[in-house]
Design a protein around this motif. Structure first.
Motif, PDB file in Angstrom:
ATOM      1  N   LYS A 212     -15.229  24.085  31.578  1.00  0.00           N
ATOM      2  CA  LYS A 212     -15.739  23.747  32.828  1.00  0.00           C
ATOM      3  C   LYS A 212     -15.550  22.227  32.818  1.00  0.00           C
ATOM      4  CE  LYS A 212     -19.606  27.125  33.494  1.00  0.00           C
ATOM      5  NZ  LYS A 212     -20.971  27.237  33.513  1.00  0.00           N
ATOM      6  N   GLY A 213     -15.267  21.571  31.597  1.00  0.00           N
ATOM      7  CA  GLY A 213     -14.970  20.236  31.736  1.00  0.00           C
ATOM      8  C   GLY A 213     -13.691  19.727  32.371  1.00  0.00           C
ATOM      9  N   SER A 214     -13.374  18.628  32.376  1.00  0.00           N
ATOM     10  CA  SER A 214     -12.279  18.103  33.180  1.00  0.00           C
ATOM     11  C   SER A 214     -11.140  18.307  32.209  1.00  0.00           C
ATOM     12  CB  SER A 214     -12.229  16.496  33.282  1.00  0.00           C
ATOM     13  OG  SER A 214     -11.010  15.964  33.620  1.00  0.00           O
ATOM     14  N   SER A 215      -9.908  19.104  32.762  1.00  0.00           N
ATOM     15  CA  SER A 215      -8.778  19.021  31.998  1.00  0.00           C
ATOM     16  C   SER A 215      -7.599  17.891  32.381  1.00  0.00           C
ATOM     17  CB  SER A 215      -8.020  20.259  32.699  1.00  0.00           C
ATOM     18  OG  SER A 215      -8.874  21.370  32.304  1.00  0.00           O
ATOM     19  N   ASP A 216      -8.091  16.833  32.815  1.00  0.00           N
ATOM     20  CA  ASP A 216      -7.446  15.432  33.051  1.00  0.00           C
ATOM     21  C   ASP A 216      -6.169  15.849  33.778  1.00  0.00           C
ATOM     22  OD1 ASP A 216      -6.981  12.863  32.814  1.00  0.00           O
ATOM     23  OD2 ASP A 216      -6.244  12.643  30.735  1.00  0.00           O
ATOM     24  N   TRP A 217      -6.278  16.314  34.771  1.00  0.00           N
ATOM     25  CA  TRP A 217      -4.776  16.609  35.696  1.00  0.00           C
ATOM     26  C   TRP A 217      -4.421  15.360  36.148  1.00  0.00           C
ATOM     27  CZ3 TRP A 217      -2.656  20.864  35.019  1.00  0.00           C
ATOM     28  CH2 TRP A 217      -3.392  22.057  34.771  1.00  0.00           C
ATOM     29  N   SER A 218      -5.083  14.192  36.416  1.00  0.00           N
ATOM     30  CA  SER A 218      -4.435  13.102  36.717  1.00  0.00           C
ATOM     31  C   SER A 218      -3.573  12.385  35.931  1.00  0.00           C
ATOM     32  CB  SER A 218      -5.881  11.951  36.950  1.00  0.00           C
ATOM     33  OG  SER A 218      -6.348  11.456  35.859  1.00  0.00           O
ATOM     34  N   TYR A 219      -3.644  12.820  34.578  1.00  0.00           N
ATOM     35  CA  TYR A 219      -2.649  12.438  33.455  1.00  0.00           C
ATOM     36  C   TYR A 219      -1.498  13.320  33.321  1.00  0.00           C
ATOM     37  CZ  TYR A 219      -0.561  10.971  29.091  1.00  0.00           C
ATOM     38  OH  TYR A 219       0.147  10.641  28.137  1.00  0.00           O
ATOM     39  N   SER A 220      -1.633  14.566  33.702  1.00  0.00           N
ATOM     40  CA  SER A 220      -0.832  15.758  33.386  1.00  0.00           C
ATOM     41  C   SER A 220       0.716  15.410  33.865  1.00  0.00           C
ATOM     42  CB  SER A 220      -1.299  17.163  34.030  1.00  0.00           C
ATOM     43  OG  SER A 220      -1.214  17.013  35.194  1.00  0.00           O
ATOM     44  N   TRP A 221       0.915  14.669  34.858  1.00  0.00           N
ATOM     45  CA  TRP A 221       2.382  14.394  35.042  1.00  0.00           C
ATOM     46  C   TRP A 221       3.128  13.779  34.177  1.00  0.00           C
ATOM     47  CZ3 TRP A 221       4.331   9.388  35.893  1.00  0.00           C
ATOM     48  CH2 TRP A 221       3.263   8.461  35.885  1.00  0.00           C
ATOM     49  N   VAL A 222       2.539  12.770  33.305  1.00  0.00           N
ATOM     50  CA  VAL A 222       3.083  11.931  32.415  1.00  0.00           C
ATOM     51  C   VAL A 222       3.997  12.932  31.320  1.00  0.00           C
ATOM     52  CG1 VAL A 222       2.629  10.169  30.533  1.00  0.00           C
ATOM     53  CG2 VAL A 222       1.541   9.978  32.815  1.00  0.00           C
ATOM     54  N   PRO A 223       3.277  13.866  30.632  1.00  0.00           N
ATOM     55  CA  PRO A 223       3.864  14.402  29.786  1.00  0.00           C
ATOM     56  C   PRO A 223       4.778  15.532  30.441  1.00  0.00           C
ATOM     57  CG  PRO A 223       1.735  15.177  29.843  1.00  0.00           C
ATOM     58  CD  PRO A 223       1.768  13.954  30.678  1.00  0.00           C
ATOM     59  N   ILE A 224       5.118  15.468  31.582  1.00  0.00           N
ATOM     60  CA  ILE A 224       6.238  16.076  32.280  1.00  0.00           C
ATOM     61  C   ILE A 224       7.479  15.558  32.868  1.00  0.00           C
ATOM     62  CG2 ILE A 224       6.682  17.623  34.318  1.00  0.00           C
ATOM     63  CD1 ILE A 224       4.061  18.872  34.309  1.00  0.00           C
ATOM     64  N   VAL A 225       6.973  14.236  33.561  1.00  0.00           N
ATOM     65  CA  VAL A 225       8.091  13.542  33.997  1.00  0.00           C
ATOM     66  C   VAL A 225       8.805  12.532  33.066  1.00  0.00           C
ATOM     67  CG1 VAL A 225       8.267  11.489  35.397  1.00  0.00           C
ATOM     68  CG2 VAL A 225       6.896  13.530  36.313  1.00  0.00           C
ATOM     69  N   GLY A 226       8.111  12.196  31.772  1.00  0.00           N
ATOM     70  CA  GLY A 226       8.349  11.453  30.690  1.00  0.00           C
ATOM     71  C   GLY A 226       9.443  11.945  30.007  1.00  0.00           C
ATOM     72  N   PRO A 227       9.179  13.231  29.443  1.00  0.00           N
ATOM     73  CA  PRO A 227      10.181  14.021  28.668  1.00  0.00           C
ATOM     74  C   PRO A 227      11.469  14.512  29.546  1.00  0.00           C
ATOM     75  CG  PRO A 227       8.026  14.774  28.314  1.00  0.00           C
ATOM     76  CD  PRO A 227       7.749  13.645  29.311  1.00  0.00           C
ATOM     77  N   ILE A 228      11.369  14.508  31.122  1.00  0.00           N
ATOM     78  CA  ILE A 228      12.425  14.631  31.687  1.00  0.00           C
ATOM     79  C   ILE A 228      13.465  13.653  31.974  1.00  0.00           C
ATOM     80  CG2 ILE A 228      13.191  15.480  34.241  1.00  0.00           C
ATOM     81  CD1 ILE A 228      10.782  17.029  34.691  1.00  0.00           C
ATOM     82  N   ILE A 229      12.885  12.578  32.245  1.00  0.00           N
ATOM     83  CA  ILE A 229      13.579  11.335  32.076  1.00  0.00           C
ATOM     84  C   ILE A 229      14.277  10.857  30.742  1.00  0.00           C
ATOM     85  CG2 ILE A 229      13.660   9.061  32.215  1.00  0.00           C
ATOM     86  CD1 ILE A 229      11.260   9.277  34.368  1.00  0.00           C
ATOM     87  N   GLY A 230      13.509  11.165  29.730  1.00  0.00           N
ATOM     88  CA  GLY A 230      13.866  10.918  28.155  1.00  0.00           C
ATOM     89  C   GLY A 230      15.167  11.960  27.929  1.00  0.00           C
ATOM     90  N   SER A 231      14.913  13.150  28.363  1.00  0.00           N
ATOM     91  CA  SER A 231      15.858  13.946  28.022  1.00  0.00           C
ATOM     92  C   SER A 231      17.224  13.622  28.913  1.00  0.00           C
ATOM     93  CB  SER A 231      15.645  15.486  28.193  1.00  0.00           C
ATOM     94  OG  SER A 231      16.535  16.383  28.070  1.00  0.00           O
ATOM     95  N   SER A 232      17.035  13.432  30.047  1.00  0.00           N
ATOM     96  CA  SER A 232      18.321  13.240  30.827  1.00  0.00           C
ATOM     97  C   SER A 232      18.934  11.810  30.084  1.00  0.00           C
ATOM     98  CB  SER A 232      17.847  13.086  32.455  1.00  0.00           C
ATOM     99  OG  SER A 232      17.140  14.058  33.009  1.00  0.00           O
ATOM    100  N   LEU A 233      18.182  10.741  29.879  1.00  0.00           N
ATOM    101  CA  LEU A 233      19.043   9.684  29.287  1.00  0.00           C
ATOM    102  C   LEU A 233      19.461  10.002  28.144  1.00  0.00           C
ATOM    103  CD1 LEU A 233      16.176   7.081  29.832  1.00  0.00           C
ATOM    104  CD2 LEU A 233      18.163   7.210  31.296  1.00  0.00           C
ATOM    105  N   ALA A 234      19.049  10.859  27.241  1.00  0.00           N
ATOM    106  CA  ALA A 234      19.492  11.301  25.977  1.00  0.00           C
ATOM    107  C   ALA A 234      20.879  12.274  26.246  1.00  0.00           C
ATOM    108  CB  ALA A 234      18.788  12.385  25.148  1.00  0.00           C
ATOM    109  N   ALA A 235      20.934  13.114  27.139  1.00  0.00           N
ATOM    110  CA  ALA A 235      22.180  13.617  27.599  1.00  0.00           C
ATOM    111  C   ALA A 235      23.282  12.997  28.031  1.00  0.00           C
ATOM    112  CB  ALA A 235      21.752  14.750  28.670  1.00  0.00           C
TER     113      ALA A 235
END
Length: 242
Positions: A212-235
């Motif tokens: 029932k506690g918060s799943s901290d959805w306000s932060y959840s975009w960071v571990p999605i968007v950050g890795p997408i950018i990091g992977s794209s830069l690496a490629a």
């Protein structure tokens, strides 16, 4: 076993052992309670090792949408298979997270700290500053993907071929485990080093269903968007250098 099933099983094992060590360290009254960051990063590294050993010979053991994306961006993985791999990784991550809850159910019940419970499923920042958190995830993921390109060799055969064989038997999976280990030790203390959207999002969904506690959805975009950018830069960098 098909590549789809291999990605599910490999990702499930990785999350079960990786998030399992967090539960062992964080939750109340476990044998490993408060054993620390070295224990977490070490077990996470070998959780990756286990997942790669199992899935590698069949799917190439991506176990991470960002690995799949990075390989597709450099032309070493078919875009037609990207969605299938990501779906498998999400299913595996959710199954692994559920098994962590099942194996530690009594300890979740006696733990009052809701944030600690969430940490057994998904990542969170040590200091909440979205721009800094995003940069941390970009850098960590860049290192992961850029080095994986070179670990895999010029043709990236380990990470792409459906019939790939890990060199030197299971020992061939060890360099990736070491890479994840050093990322965790060196760069992971800021955000918990998700460097894998499925690893974070799948278990976060499971947490939202179980607690029932918060799943901290306000932060959840960071571990999605950050890795997408990091992977794209690496490629991009890899293509410019080869």
């Amino acid at each position: 076993m098909t590549p789809f099933i291999a990605e599910i099983i490999g990702t499930m094992l990785m999350i079960l052992l990786g998030n399992g060590v967090v539960a062992n360290v964080v939750l109340k009254d476990t044998k490993g309670h408060n054993s620390g960051w070295i224990v977490i990063t070490t077990a996470w590294a070998f959780a990756v090792f286990v997942g790669v050993v199992v899935a590698g010979p069949v799917s190439g053991a991506h176990l991470n949408p960002i690995v799949t994306l990075g390989l597709a961006l450099v032309g070493k993985f078919a875009w037609s298979q990207v969605a299938t791999y990501i779906l498998a990784q999400m299913i595996g991550a959710m199954l692994g997270a559920f098994l962590v809850w099942l194996s530690h159910k009594d300890h979740f019940a006696v733990t009052e700290d809701e944030g600690g419970k969430l940490a057994c499923f998904s990542t969170g920042p040590a200091i909440r500053n979205y721009s800094s958190n995003l940069i941390s995830e970009i850098i960590g993921t860049f290192v992961l993907i850029f080095v994986i390109f070179y670990l895999s060799g010029p043709d990236l055969s380990i990470a792409t071929a459906a019939d790939a064989k890990i060199g030197l038997g299971s020992i061939g999976a060890l360099p990736v485990a070491i890479l994840v280990w050093v990322i965790g030790l060196s760069l992971g203390g800021t955000t918990g080093y998700a460097i894998n959207p499925a690893r974070d999002l799948g278990p976060r969904i499971v947490h939202s269903l179980l607690f029932k506690g918060s799943s901290d959805w306000s932060y959840s975009w960071v571990p999605i968007v950050g890795p997408i950018i990091g992977s794209s830069l690496a490629a991009f960098c890899y293509l410019m250098l080869t």
